[in-house]
Design an enzyme around this catalytic site. Structure first.
Site, PDB file in Angstrom:
ATOM      1  N   GLU A  60      14.412  54.714 -74.305  1.00 21.89           N
ATOM      2  CA  GLU A  60      15.048  56.039 -74.254  1.00 21.89           C
ATOM      3  C   GLU A  60      15.466  56.498 -75.649  1.00 21.89           C
ATOM      4  O   GLU A  60      15.405  55.759 -76.628  1.00 21.89           O
ATOM      5  CB  GLU A  60      16.242  55.991 -73.303  1.00 21.89           C
ATOM      6  CG  GLU A  60      15.800  55.649 -71.890  1.00 21.89           C
ATOM      7  CD  GLU A  60      16.896  55.783 -70.857  1.00 21.89           C
ATOM      8  OE1 GLU A  60      18.092  55.793 -71.222  1.00 21.89           O
ATOM      9  OE2 GLU A  60      16.545  55.863 -69.656  1.00 21.89           O
TER      10      GLU A  60
ATOM     11  N   GLU B 212       5.524  52.370 -68.248  1.00 24.83           N
ATOM     12  CA  GLU B 212       4.067  52.385 -68.014  1.00 24.83           C
ATOM     13  C   GLU B 212       3.320  52.794 -69.283  1.00 24.83           C
ATOM     14  O   GLU B 212       2.321  52.184 -69.665  1.00 24.83           O
ATOM     15  CB  GLU B 212       3.713  53.363 -66.893  1.00 24.83           C
ATOM     16  CG  GLU B 212       4.282  52.994 -65.527  1.00 24.83           C
ATOM     17  CD  GLU B 212       5.660  53.572 -65.254  1.00 24.83           C
ATOM     18  OE1 GLU B 212       6.471  53.686 -66.197  1.00 24.83           O
ATOM     19  OE2 GLU B 212       5.921  53.908 -64.089  1.00 24.83           O
TER      20      GLU B 212
ATOM     21  N   CYS C 166       8.280  56.019 -70.991  1.00 20.81           N
ATOM     22  CA  CYS C 166       8.365  55.205 -69.774  1.00 20.81           C
ATOM     23  C   CYS C 166       7.718  53.842 -69.997  1.00 20.81           C
ATOM     24  O   CYS C 166       6.859  53.671 -70.871  1.00 20.81           O
ATOM     25  CB  CYS C 166       7.636  55.889 -68.620  1.00 20.81           C
ATOM     26  SG  CYS C 166       8.360  57.444 -68.097  1.00 20.81           S
TER      27      CYS C 166
ATOM     28  N   ASN D 109      10.848  50.747 -70.641  1.00 17.15           N
ATOM     29  CA  ASN D 109      11.202  52.106 -71.069  1.00 17.15           C
ATOM     30  C   ASN D 109      12.055  52.087 -72.337  1.00 17.15           C
ATOM     31  O   ASN D 109      12.846  51.168 -72.567  1.00 17.15           O
ATOM     32  CB  ASN D 109      11.864  52.915 -69.945  1.00 17.15           C
ATOM     33  CG  ASN D 109      13.058  52.251 -69.305  1.00 17.15           C
ATOM     34  OD1 ASN D 109      13.169  51.044 -69.273  1.00 17.15           O
ATOM     35  ND2 ASN D 109      13.957  53.061 -68.792  1.00 17.15           N
TER      36      ASN D 109
HETATM   37  N1  THU Z   1      11.107  55.471 -65.983  1.00 16.60           N
HETATM   38  C1  THU Z   1      10.081  54.626 -66.276  1.00 16.60           C
HETATM   39  O1  THU Z   1      10.061  53.991 -67.340  1.00 16.60           O
HETATM   40  N2  THU Z   1       9.078  54.517 -65.364  1.00 16.60           N
HETATM   41  C2  THU Z   1       9.094  55.080 -64.121  1.00 16.60           C
HETATM   42  O2  THU Z   1       8.149  54.908 -63.353  1.00 16.60           O
HETATM   43  C3  THU Z   1      10.244  55.878 -63.712  1.00 16.60           C
HETATM   44  C4  THU Z   1      11.139  56.295 -64.804  1.00 16.60           C
HETATM   45  C5  THU Z   1      12.247  55.531 -66.930  1.00 16.60           C
HETATM   46  C6  THU Z   1      12.348  56.767 -67.763  1.00 16.60           C
HETATM   47  C7  THU Z   1      13.838  56.806 -68.064  1.00 16.60           C
HETATM   48  O3  THU Z   1      14.095  55.969 -69.169  1.00 16.60           O
HETATM   49  C8  THU Z   1      14.478  56.174 -66.855  1.00 16.60           C
HETATM   50  O4  THU Z   1      13.446  55.428 -66.210  1.00 16.60           O
HETATM   51  C9  THU Z   1      15.081  57.162 -65.876  1.00 16.60           C
HETATM   52  O5  THU Z   1      14.165  58.105 -65.479  1.00 16.60           O
END
Ligand code: THU
Length: 133
Positions: free
Chosen positions: A44, A55, A53, A42
């Site tokens: 941010e 994925e 994210c 991820n």
């Molecule tokens: N996040 C992901 O990268 N994948 C997931 O399946 C759940 C959430 C990340 C997004 C954000 O940076 C952090 O986790 C909190 O939601």
């Protein structure tokens, strides 16, 4: 390539997660139909809504390398229960499921708990009725 190996790669790439706002680091490893693996973490942003994210980061890496059919994804995070992909990621992943197939989705946490599902179960009818399909 099995899920144990995918999880290992997902834990590895998770170390590169950029998550200073949530402190929730996620790693993903995506297996293509041809047996190649692409990983993502991820990323941010100060403007929270721009967060990518793990994925979707893995999907963009695979597409950039010329692979667009995915059969499995492993996702890892340090959470009490394993995460399941958000709605946006489910929709994006559904774009790249090989015809008449499904995608295996599994996630894990450090305790070794595993959440196991498929994309069709997580997002039924993702493509039905759109653009005549
Ligand atoms: N996040 C992901 O990268 N994948 C997931 O399946 C759940 C959430 C990340 C997004 C954000 O940076 C952090 O986790 C909190 O939601």
């Amino acid at each position: 390539m099995n899920f144990d190996q995918l999880f290992e790669l997902a834990w590895e790439v998770r170390q590169n997660a950029y998550a200073p706002y949530s402190n929730f680091r996620v790693g993903a490893a995506l297996l293509t139909k041809d047996g190649k693996v692409f990983t993502g973490c991820n990323v941010e942003n100060l403007s929270f809504g721009l967060t990518i994210c793990a994925e979707r980061a893995a999907v963009t890496a695979a597409i950039a390398a010329g692979y667009a059919e995915f059969v499995s994804i492993a996702i890892v995070s340090e959470s009490v229960s394993p995460v399941s992909p958000c709605g946006a990621c489910r929709q994006v992943l559904s774009e790249f499921v090989p015809a008449n197939e499904d995608m295996e989705v599994r996630s894990a946490n450090p305790a070794g708990d595993i959440f196991e599902s498929t994309l069709n179960a997580l997002l039924p009818r993702a493509r039905a009725g759109i653009l005549g399909t």
